[in-house]
Design a protein around this motif. Structure first.
Motif, PDB file in Angstrom:
ATOM      1  N   ILE A 128       0.848  -1.188   0.000  1.00  0.00           N
ATOM      2  CA  ILE A 128       0.000   0.000   0.000  1.00  0.00           C
ATOM      3  C   ILE A 128       0.884   1.238   0.000  1.00  0.00           C
ATOM      4  O   ILE A 128       1.645   1.484   0.944  1.00  0.00           O
ATOM      5  CB  ILE A 128      -0.929   0.047   1.234  1.00  0.00           C
ATOM      6  N   SER A 129       0.796   2.031  -1.045  1.00  0.00           N
ATOM      7  CA  SER A 129       1.509   3.305  -1.084  1.00  0.00           C
ATOM      8  C   SER A 129       0.669   4.366  -0.401  1.00  0.00           C
ATOM      9  O   SER A 129      -0.544   4.436  -0.611  1.00  0.00           O
ATOM     10  CB  SER A 129       1.778   3.718  -2.537  1.00  0.00           C
ATOM     11  N   VAL A 130       1.298   5.193   0.422  1.00  0.00           N
ATOM     12  CA  VAL A 130       0.579   6.312   1.048  1.00  0.00           C
ATOM     13  C   VAL A 130       1.120   7.640   0.538  1.00  0.00           C
ATOM     14  O   VAL A 130       1.017   8.673   1.198  1.00  0.00           O
ATOM     15  CB  VAL A 130       0.627   6.245   2.601  1.00  0.00           C
ATOM     16  N   SER A 131       1.688   7.609  -0.651  1.00  0.00           N
ATOM     17  CA  SER A 131       2.201   8.818  -1.291  1.00  0.00           C
ATOM     18  C   SER A 131       1.321   9.175  -2.484  1.00  0.00           C
ATOM     19  O   SER A 131       0.842   8.289  -3.202  1.00  0.00           O
ATOM     20  CB  SER A 131       3.639   8.607  -1.763  1.00  0.00           C
ATOM     21  N   ALA A 132       1.136  10.466  -2.707  1.00  0.00           N
ATOM     22  CA  ALA A 132       0.361  10.916  -3.866  1.00  0.00           C
ATOM     23  C   ALA A 132       1.225  10.865  -5.119  1.00  0.00           C
ATOM     24  O   ALA A 132       2.454  10.831  -5.042  1.00  0.00           O
ATOM     25  CB  ALA A 132      -0.129  12.346  -3.624  1.00  0.00           C
ATOM     26  N   GLY A 133       0.578  10.837  -6.259  1.00  0.00           N
ATOM     27  CA  GLY A 133       1.309  10.986  -7.510  1.00  0.00           C
ATOM     28  C   GLY A 133       1.709   9.713  -8.216  1.00  0.00           C
ATOM     29  O   GLY A 133       2.181   9.757  -9.354  1.00  0.00           O
ATOM     30  N   VAL A 134       1.555   8.560  -7.564  1.00  0.00           N
ATOM     31  CA  VAL A 134       1.886   7.287  -8.210  1.00  0.00           C
ATOM     32  C   VAL A 134       0.647   6.410  -8.156  1.00  0.00           C
ATOM     33  O   VAL A 134       0.359   5.784  -7.133  1.00  0.00           O
ATOM     34  CB  VAL A 134       3.073   6.578  -7.529  1.00  0.00           C
ATOM     35  N   PRO A 135      -0.131   6.357  -9.240  1.00  0.00           N
ATOM     36  CA  PRO A 135      -1.377   5.585  -9.239  1.00  0.00           C
ATOM     37  C   PRO A 135      -1.139   4.081  -9.182  1.00  0.00           C
ATOM     38  O   PRO A 135      -0.030   3.600  -9.449  1.00  0.00           O
ATOM     39  CB  PRO A 135      -2.041   5.987 -10.560  1.00  0.00           C
TER      40      PRO A 135
END
Length: 261
Positions: free
Chosen positions: A91-98
């Motif tokens: 789970i990525s919690v960073s914006a900008g990488v869909p």
């Protein structure tokens, strides 16, 4: 529940604090891969989570959160996939990488999600928007939801709304903080002790927000309930509008959204 997390900066650290504060996850069940900075080591002095540079250790967790800077998301995933021996949800919690970009690295069938929490997760009062990959199982969805719901409200949203969700929920707290600071300064200008001024401002904002959530009334209706004809409150609102209060707020959100394009 054993959790792995890459990064323990502002957001990663807030999540770690919230999980431990929930009393549902012990520090010993959190495995952290820290970066080159000292934030993870400093946080570890207060919360005795496990920390490692051995990526093989992440085969022992139930899910992996990526709380690193946006440009590092795909490189970290690319490194991590060489060590994982099973499809542990990432789970990525960073914006900008869909999700679609992450799937290009991990494959269409790998369980992936993108979640955008905000800093109040550290006191279990956050709100997190989440997008799941299409192939993720219901069991993985439930596990991820259960983990994130310890930090506050979780809303599943469509991928095309993730940027505006992150802007409103993630950047919004800074707008509110500036607003509370300004309210405090105004109170100090008129003789109130600064500590008391900030306390009153924070409780007022918190109470007003909870009133809207609990009554489900439109914010305009709640505003009308405070503004008597010719009264002091409407005079204050008129002064705010003269200075472009609403337009400045909308412009702030729009400026952030434009930066994503």
């Amino acid at each position: 529940m054993k959790i792995g997390i890459f990064g323990a900066g502002h957001m990663g650290g807030a999540m770690i604090k919230g999980w431990v504060r929930s009393n549902n996850i012990s520090p010993e069940d959190i495995l952290v891969k820290g970066g080159k900075g000292k934030t993870a080591k400093l946080l570890q002095q207060d919360i005795p989570f496990l920390m490692t540079d051995d990526l093989n250790k992440f085969n022992e967790v139930e899910m992996i959160f990526l709380a690193v800077k946006t440009p590092l998301i795909l490189p970290v995933i690319n490194d991590l996939k060489k060590y994982l021996t099973q499809n542990i949800p990432i789970i990525s919690v960073s914006a900008g990488v869909p999700v679609s970009n992450m799937q290009e690295v991990l494959g269409d069938t790998y369980p992936i999600a993108q979640a955008i929490p905000n800093t109040p997760v550290q006191i279990n009062q956050g709100i997190t928007g989440i997008v799941y990959s299409q192939s993720i199982s219901n069991l993985d969805k439930i596990a991820i939801y259960d983990c994130l719901s310890l930090l506050g409200i979780v809303e599943e949203i469509s991928e095309d709304k993730i940027d505006i969700f992150g802007t409103l929920a993630g950047c919004g707290p800074a707008f509110v903080d500036v607003f509370m600071e300004a309210l405090g300064d105004a109170a100090v200008l008129h003789g109130m002790d600064r500590e008391l001024a900030y306390t009153v401002a924070a409780k007022m904002v918190s109470g007003s927000a909870n009133l809207m959530l609990e009554t489900k009334k439109h914010p305009g209706e709640l505003k009308d309930g405070v503004t008597s004809p010719g009264g002091t409150t409407i005079k204050g609102i008129a002064a705010l509008e003269k200075e472009g209060f609403r337009y400045a707020t909308i412009s702030g959100i729009d400026t952030i959204m434009q930066s994503y394009k």
